[in-house]
Design an enzyme around this catalytic site. Structure first.
Site, PDB file in Angstrom:
ATOM      1  N   ARG A   1       0.818  -1.214   0.000  1.00  0.00           N
ATOM      2  CA  ARG A   1       0.000   0.000   0.000  1.00  0.00           C
ATOM      3  C   ARG A   1       0.849   1.260   0.000  1.00  0.00           C
ATOM      4  O   ARG A   1       0.384   2.324  -0.413  1.00  0.00           O
ATOM      5  CB  ARG A   1      -1.008  -0.045   1.152  1.00  0.00           C
ATOM      6  CG  ARG A   1      -2.165  -1.008   0.824  1.00  0.00           C
ATOM      7  CD  ARG A   1      -2.967  -1.385   2.015  1.00  0.00           C
ATOM      8  NE  ARG A   1      -2.273  -2.362   2.848  1.00  0.00           N
ATOM      9  CZ  ARG A   1      -2.719  -2.796   4.004  1.00  0.00           C
ATOM     10  NH1 ARG A   1      -3.863  -2.327   4.478  1.00  0.00           N
ATOM     11  NH2 ARG A   1      -2.033  -3.689   4.691  1.00  0.00           N
TER      12      ARG A   1
ATOM     13  N   GLU B   1       3.700 -11.251  13.467  1.00  0.00           N
ATOM     14  CA  GLU B   1       3.089 -11.838  14.655  1.00  0.00           C
ATOM     15  C   GLU B   1       3.233 -13.364  14.606  1.00  0.00           C
ATOM     16  O   GLU B   1       3.573 -14.007  15.593  1.00  0.00           O
ATOM     17  CB  GLU B   1       1.620 -11.420  14.734  1.00  0.00           C
ATOM     18  CG  GLU B   1       1.025 -11.655  16.092  1.00  0.00           C
ATOM     19  CD  GLU B   1      -0.388 -11.098  16.192  1.00  0.00           C
ATOM     20  OE1 GLU B   1      -0.870 -10.523  15.200  1.00  0.00           O
ATOM     21  OE2 GLU B   1      -0.986 -11.271  17.266  1.00  0.00           O
TER      22      GLU B   1
END
Ligand code: PRP
Length: 185
Positions: A67, A104
């Site tokens: 993005r 994560e």
């Protein structure tokens, strides 16, 4: 800038329970799909790459996959410089410089070309949509520094303050990086 902040506030879509229960996800897609909001956001991001006289203080804008690419090119055009796509691993032909970073769950890697772009001594503005833990930007900074570039600043649309990205970037081993955020959530 105020116009950029107002554009982000007006067009961000908040989605409760995504990607997991208890989280409210800030989806910036409608911000970038609105012409006036996009222009305000690009101007706001570009302000981080200008000095007091309005002149560009960087030589190149680095946009982070994926993005950050939407924004990096527009910011570069505003500043009158070029843009470099910092890519997720496996997209670029060799030779590349690669930097792994932790997610994560598991890990990922960013890459830039090791040849063909003069990065030694060049002043860089890193641009991305969201700063969360700062893991992605830290990897990009490490990569650009290995190539000899000087990372001047990071400019993002939205900083998720509670995830500590700004503090993490302040504590990078070879020197801290300042962050400019249009909106803090
Ligand atoms: C998102 C976002 C940032 C990064 C922020 O990208 O666009 O690049 O995560 O998180 P961090 O500060 O904790 O590293 P993602 O990896 O989802 O890639 P995408 O832009 O390709 O969707």
């Amino acid at each position: 800038t105020d116009a950029a902040r107002a554009a982000v506030a007006a067009h961000t879509r908040h989605v409760a329970g995504f990607p997991e229960p208890g989280v409210v996800f800030a989806d910036l897609t409608p911000v970038f799909a609105d012409g006036a909001a996009l222009a305000a956001v690009i101007d706001g991001l570009a302000a981080a790459g200008r000095g007091p006289d309005g002149a560009a203080t960087v030589d190149l804008v680095a946009g982070l996959d994926a993005r950050g690419f939407l924004l990096g090119s527009g910011v570069a055009l505003r500043l009158g410089v070029g843009t470099l796509a910092v890519r997720k691993a496996g997209k670029l032909p060799p030779p590349v410089l690669r930097e792994e970073y932790q997610l994560e769950y598991g890990s990922a890697a960013l890459e830039i070309p090791a040849e063909g772009i003069a990065l030694e001594g060049r002043r860089i503005l890193i641009v991305d949509d969201v700063l969360a833990t700062g893991g992605t930007v830290s990897a990009a900074v490490a990569l650009l520094r290995r190539a000899g570039a000087i990372v001047e600043r990071v400019s993002v649309v939205l900083e998720l303050e509670a995830l500590g990205g700004r503090a993490r970037l302040q504590e990078l081993p070879a020197g801290g990086i300042a962050v400019s955020a249009i909106s803090v959530g």
